[in-house]
Design a protein around this motif. Sequence first.
Motif, PDB file in Angstrom:
ATOM      1  N   HIS A  15      59.036  13.695 -22.858  1.00  0.00           N
ATOM      2  CA  HIS A  15      58.278  14.753 -22.388  1.00  0.00           C
ATOM      3  C   HIS A  15      56.792  14.577 -22.599  1.00  0.00           C
ATOM      4  CE1 HIS A  15      58.992  16.316 -26.552  1.00  0.00           C
ATOM      5  NE2 HIS A  15      57.930  16.662 -26.584  1.00  0.00           N
ATOM      6  N   ASN A  16      56.444  13.466 -23.662  1.00  0.00           N
ATOM      7  CA  ASN A  16      54.828  13.276 -24.009  1.00  0.00           C
ATOM      8  C   ASN A  16      54.431  12.253 -23.580  1.00  0.00           C
ATOM      9  OD1 ASN A  16      54.693  15.346 -25.944  1.00  0.00           O
ATOM     10  ND2 ASN A  16      55.903  14.445 -27.430  1.00  0.00           N
ATOM     11  N   HIS A  17      55.114  11.469 -22.507  1.00  0.00           N
ATOM     12  CA  HIS A  17      54.639  10.095 -21.870  1.00  0.00           C
ATOM     13  C   HIS A  17      53.533  10.487 -20.794  1.00  0.00           C
ATOM     14  CE1 HIS A  17      58.406   7.819 -22.637  1.00  0.00           C
ATOM     15  NE2 HIS A  17      57.797   8.134 -23.647  1.00  0.00           N
ATOM     16  N   GLN A  18      52.860   9.533 -20.815  1.00  0.00           N
ATOM     17  CA  GLN A  18      51.810   9.369 -19.453  1.00  0.00           C
ATOM     18  C   GLN A  18      52.416   8.447 -18.562  1.00  0.00           C
ATOM     19  OE1 GLN A  18      48.086   8.745 -21.625  1.00  0.00           O
ATOM     20  NE2 GLN A  18      47.974  10.900 -22.854  1.00  0.00           N
ATOM     21  N   ARG A  19      51.386   8.587 -17.420  1.00  0.00           N
ATOM     22  CA  ARG A  19      51.674   7.588 -16.254  1.00  0.00           C
ATOM     23  C   ARG A  19      51.286   6.217 -16.748  1.00  0.00           C
ATOM     24  NH1 ARG A  19      49.878   4.880 -11.894  1.00  0.00           N
ATOM     25  NH2 ARG A  19      50.977   4.664 -10.293  1.00  0.00           N
ATOM     26  N   HIS A  50      74.133   4.198 -24.040  1.00  0.00           N
ATOM     27  CA  HIS A  50      72.993   3.254 -23.415  1.00  0.00           C
ATOM     28  C   HIS A  50      72.457   3.744 -22.144  1.00  0.00           C
ATOM     29  CE1 HIS A  50      77.145   1.821 -22.395  1.00  0.00           C
ATOM     30  NE2 HIS A  50      76.642   1.225 -21.368  1.00  0.00           N
ATOM     31  N   TRP A  51      73.452   4.167 -21.302  1.00  0.00           N
ATOM     32  CA  TRP A  51      72.946   4.556 -20.065  1.00  0.00           C
ATOM     33  C   TRP A  51      72.161   6.012 -19.973  1.00  0.00           C
ATOM     34  CZ3 TRP A  51      72.592   2.128 -16.098  1.00  0.00           C
ATOM     35  CH2 TRP A  51      73.528   0.814 -15.800  1.00  0.00           C
ATOM     36  N   ALA A  52      72.567   7.016 -21.169  1.00  0.00           N
ATOM     37  CA  ALA A  52      71.657   7.915 -21.502  1.00  0.00           C
ATOM     38  C   ALA A  52      70.094   7.706 -21.749  1.00  0.00           C
ATOM     39  CB  ALA A  52      72.284   8.850 -22.704  1.00  0.00           C
ATOM     40  N   PHE A  53      70.139   6.459 -22.543  1.00  0.00           N
ATOM     41  CA  PHE A  53      68.750   6.236 -22.689  1.00  0.00           C
ATOM     42  C   PHE A  53      67.869   5.520 -21.805  1.00  0.00           C
ATOM     43  CE2 PHE A  53      69.611   6.765 -27.222  1.00  0.00           C
ATOM     44  CZ  PHE A  53      68.477   6.866 -27.915  1.00  0.00           C
ATOM     45  N   LEU A 100      64.215   5.741 -16.954  1.00  0.00           N
ATOM     46  CA  LEU A 100      63.840   5.997 -15.605  1.00  0.00           C
ATOM     47  C   LEU A 100      63.223   7.238 -15.224  1.00  0.00           C
ATOM     48  CD1 LEU A 100      67.073   4.019 -14.423  1.00  0.00           C
ATOM     49  CD2 LEU A 100      64.744   3.155 -14.219  1.00  0.00           C
ATOM     50  N   SER A 101      63.640   8.264 -15.965  1.00  0.00           N
ATOM     51  CA  SER A 101      63.139   9.768 -15.498  1.00  0.00           C
ATOM     52  C   SER A 101      61.746  10.172 -16.084  1.00  0.00           C
ATOM     53  CB  SER A 101      64.199  10.831 -15.750  1.00  0.00           C
ATOM     54  OG  SER A 101      64.170  10.851 -17.273  1.00  0.00           O
ATOM     55  N   SER A 102      61.300   9.235 -17.101  1.00  0.00           N
ATOM     56  CA  SER A 102      59.829   9.404 -17.431  1.00  0.00           C
ATOM     57  C   SER A 102      58.838   9.171 -16.512  1.00  0.00           C
ATOM     58  CB  SER A 102      59.644   8.083 -18.458  1.00  0.00           C
ATOM     59  OG  SER A 102      58.307   8.265 -18.908  1.00  0.00           O
ATOM     60  N   VAL A 103      57.712   9.845 -16.734  1.00  0.00           N
ATOM     61  CA  VAL A 103      56.451   9.778 -15.660  1.00  0.00           C
ATOM     62  C   VAL A 103      55.872   8.399 -15.988  1.00  0.00           C
ATOM     63  CG1 VAL A 103      54.791  10.842 -17.405  1.00  0.00           C
ATOM     64  CG2 VAL A 103      54.558  11.227 -14.961  1.00  0.00           C
ATOM     65  N   ALA A 104      56.295   7.760 -17.159  1.00  0.00           N
ATOM     66  CA  ALA A 104      55.722   6.497 -17.077  1.00  0.00           C
ATOM     67  C   ALA A 104      55.698   5.420 -15.857  1.00  0.00           C
ATOM     68  CB  ALA A 104      56.242   5.800 -18.247  1.00  0.00           C
ATOM     69  N   ALA A 105      54.690   4.775 -15.476  1.00  0.00           N
ATOM     70  CA  ALA A 105      54.598   4.196 -14.420  1.00  0.00           C
ATOM     71  C   ALA A 105      55.814   2.864 -14.485  1.00  0.00           C
ATOM     72  CB  ALA A 105      53.360   3.561 -13.717  1.00  0.00           C
ATOM     73  N   GLY A 115      66.578   4.931  -7.744  1.00  0.00           N
ATOM     74  CA  GLY A 115      66.267   5.518  -6.535  1.00  0.00           C
ATOM     75  C   GLY A 115      66.198   6.995  -7.017  1.00  0.00           C
ATOM     76  N   LEU A 116      66.796   7.544  -7.605  1.00  0.00           N
ATOM     77  CA  LEU A 116      66.943   8.941  -7.891  1.00  0.00           C
ATOM     78  C   LEU A 116      65.517   9.288  -8.581  1.00  0.00           C
ATOM     79  CD1 LEU A 116      68.547  11.461  -8.118  1.00  0.00           C
ATOM     80  CD2 LEU A 116      69.292  10.932 -10.366  1.00  0.00           C
ATOM     81  N   PHE A 117      64.983   8.450  -9.305  1.00  0.00           N
ATOM     82  CA  PHE A 117      63.836   8.834  -9.936  1.00  0.00           C
ATOM     83  C   PHE A 117      62.582   8.087  -9.519  1.00  0.00           C
ATOM     84  CE2 PHE A 117      66.937   9.736 -13.379  1.00  0.00           C
ATOM     85  CZ  PHE A 117      66.841  10.988 -13.389  1.00  0.00           C
ATOM     86  N   GLY A 118      62.677   7.769  -8.271  1.00  0.00           N
ATOM     87  CA  GLY A 118      61.564   7.558  -7.547  1.00  0.00           C
ATOM     88  C   GLY A 118      60.960   5.803  -7.974  1.00  0.00           C
ATOM     89  N   ARG A 119      61.895   5.071  -8.378  1.00  0.00           N
ATOM     90  CA  ARG A 119      61.557   3.832  -8.837  1.00  0.00           C
ATOM     91  C   ARG A 119      62.026   2.633  -7.838  1.00  0.00           C
ATOM     92  NH1 ARG A 119      58.894   3.936 -13.916  1.00  0.00           N
ATOM     93  NH2 ARG A 119      59.622   5.463 -15.121  1.00  0.00           N
ATOM     94  N   SER A 120      61.046   1.651  -7.484  1.00  0.00           N
ATOM     95  CA  SER A 120      61.704   0.724  -6.211  1.00  0.00           C
ATOM     96  C   SER A 120      60.761  -0.503  -6.592  1.00  0.00           C
ATOM     97  CB  SER A 120      61.430   1.257  -4.988  1.00  0.00           C
ATOM     98  OG  SER A 120      59.989   1.544  -4.634  1.00  0.00           O
ATOM     99  N   PRO A 121      61.254  -1.642  -6.211  1.00  0.00           N
ATOM    100  CA  PRO A 121      60.639  -2.677  -6.080  1.00  0.00           C
ATOM    101  C   PRO A 121      59.325  -2.898  -5.223  1.00  0.00           C
ATOM    102  CG  PRO A 121      62.841  -3.182  -5.787  1.00  0.00           C
ATOM    103  CD  PRO A 121      62.924  -2.046  -5.652  1.00  0.00           C
ATOM    104  N   HIS A 122      58.307  -3.652  -5.428  1.00  0.00           N
ATOM    105  CA  HIS A 122      57.308  -3.651  -4.732  1.00  0.00           C
ATOM    106  C   HIS A 122      57.435  -4.961  -3.797  1.00  0.00           C
ATOM    107  CE1 HIS A 122      53.064  -3.106  -3.312  1.00  0.00           C
ATOM    108  NE2 HIS A 122      52.747  -4.342  -3.903  1.00  0.00           N
TER     109      HIS A 122
END
Length: 504
Positions: free
Chosen positions: A385-389, A430-433, A438-443, A493-500
């Motif tokens: 909750h303290n992360h930045q992009r 480990h999956w909770a971590f 993955l849910s973090s706002v960090a890029a 995919g749930l948290f909007g992360r995908s390969p470029h």
Amino acid sequence: MHRTSGILLHPTSLPGPFGIGDLGPAAHRFVDYLADAGQGLWQVLPLGPTGYRDSPYQCTSAFAGNPLLISPDLLLAAGWLDPADLEHPPFAAGPVDFGLVNAWKCDLLERACQGFLARADQGQRDAFDRFQAEHQDWLPDYALYAALKTAHRTRPWTDWPEPLARRDPAALHAWAAEYAIQVERQRLIQFFFFGQWTALHDAARARGIRLVGDMPIFVAHDSAEVWAHRDWFRLEPNGQPTVIAGVPPDYFSETGQRWGNPLYDWDALAADGYGFWVQRLRRLLQVTDLVRVDHFRGFAGFWEIPAHEETAVNGHWVTGPGQDLFDALRKALGSSLPLIAEDLGVITPDVEALRDGLELPGMAILQFAFDDPCEHFGHCAFLPHNHQRRLVVYTGSHDNNTIVGWWAEQDDDTRALVCRYLNTHGEHIHWAFIRAALSSVAALALFPMQDVLGFGAEATMNRPGTADGNWTWRMRDEDLHPDSAARLRDLSGLFGRSPHVPPS
């Protein structure tokens, strides 16, 4: 930064029949696994030839590739080995036995060199010539150093005959002429390595996977660079370091860490526009897509220890090159450097100012967020909750226990706090971590493969402060399971992360 995620796994940890992971079929299968898992990053440790204690952070060259990573299967496919050369390899499944692997592979690479010299056609010989021409800025010194080191039974260069140690031109010329075949073989081994690495890099890019390299700030004393360029380092007349690198005493160690790497003569490096650093980063960015800069704080200020001291206690802080170095790098390589700043440990405002002024992402290790909970817990920078992009979040790193191993060591209060924060009952921790990362706002989000697999402390890659048993962990073929790939793909995919994925 494109929002994506990936896995930290050094190639030595890949499965295979030859005692150590390599750049062959298993590496290409891992690329397929990453693609199937919806991941866009593969982070590795430094790729150079390992020296002291087999550590990838003590390489004998800042530019060369590790011969132990060369794939025997690909050498056979290229025609440089015979099938009989790969029959009955003397290895059991399990951790890397570096001594056994090194002896077997050195003999195998010598036969591969003989095979190339005997059977290569003109086009292949021309490719070798082009490789040598393209790498003239480092390959001649490295090949001569590596041949000399082999001839002197791997002793450090300061133990060689004095004319060779101090690079007397007549002595070097005479030795290189007498051992020309051995020097050429070192060049050819590098040709094999970079050919295989380029093929793997191309395969990864085609699947939308970027490779993340790792650049230690310091180089090993017993390395081609220190031998060939004494003026870049602070050395005694006999070649031994005057002062060395490390970190001061802290919460984890009462005596600090004495790394032993020679410190740079930054004034000498600045005098030619930091040519070594420009050359080093340019080369690394040719073979990877992003670069993690280890011990980034050392550019702002580094801990200087007199070489005669047995611990790091009696050191002191010295101002580093700071912005001046990065101005030179950006002038030569472009204003937007694809770097990740390893900014862990004691980070002062000058380090933060340098990192933020360069607009580089730092690192957050989720495991660290729960290591010392107190009344200020909610303000910990490592908590999501303290992360930045502009950040790279990791579940752990190569220097940490695995998440499952760490969890087994925690007391009831810490476990209760983790469960409360991550909204879990503690099963499959480990999956909770991984989900939290993955849910973090960090890029960017990265996790060691050991955490994806849910392995315990026995799979830890490195235990800082210990001398033996590090860097040896390996996967099994069956560990690349479609179930874990499917779970990663779903969460990413749930948290909007995908390969470029590059345009076709």
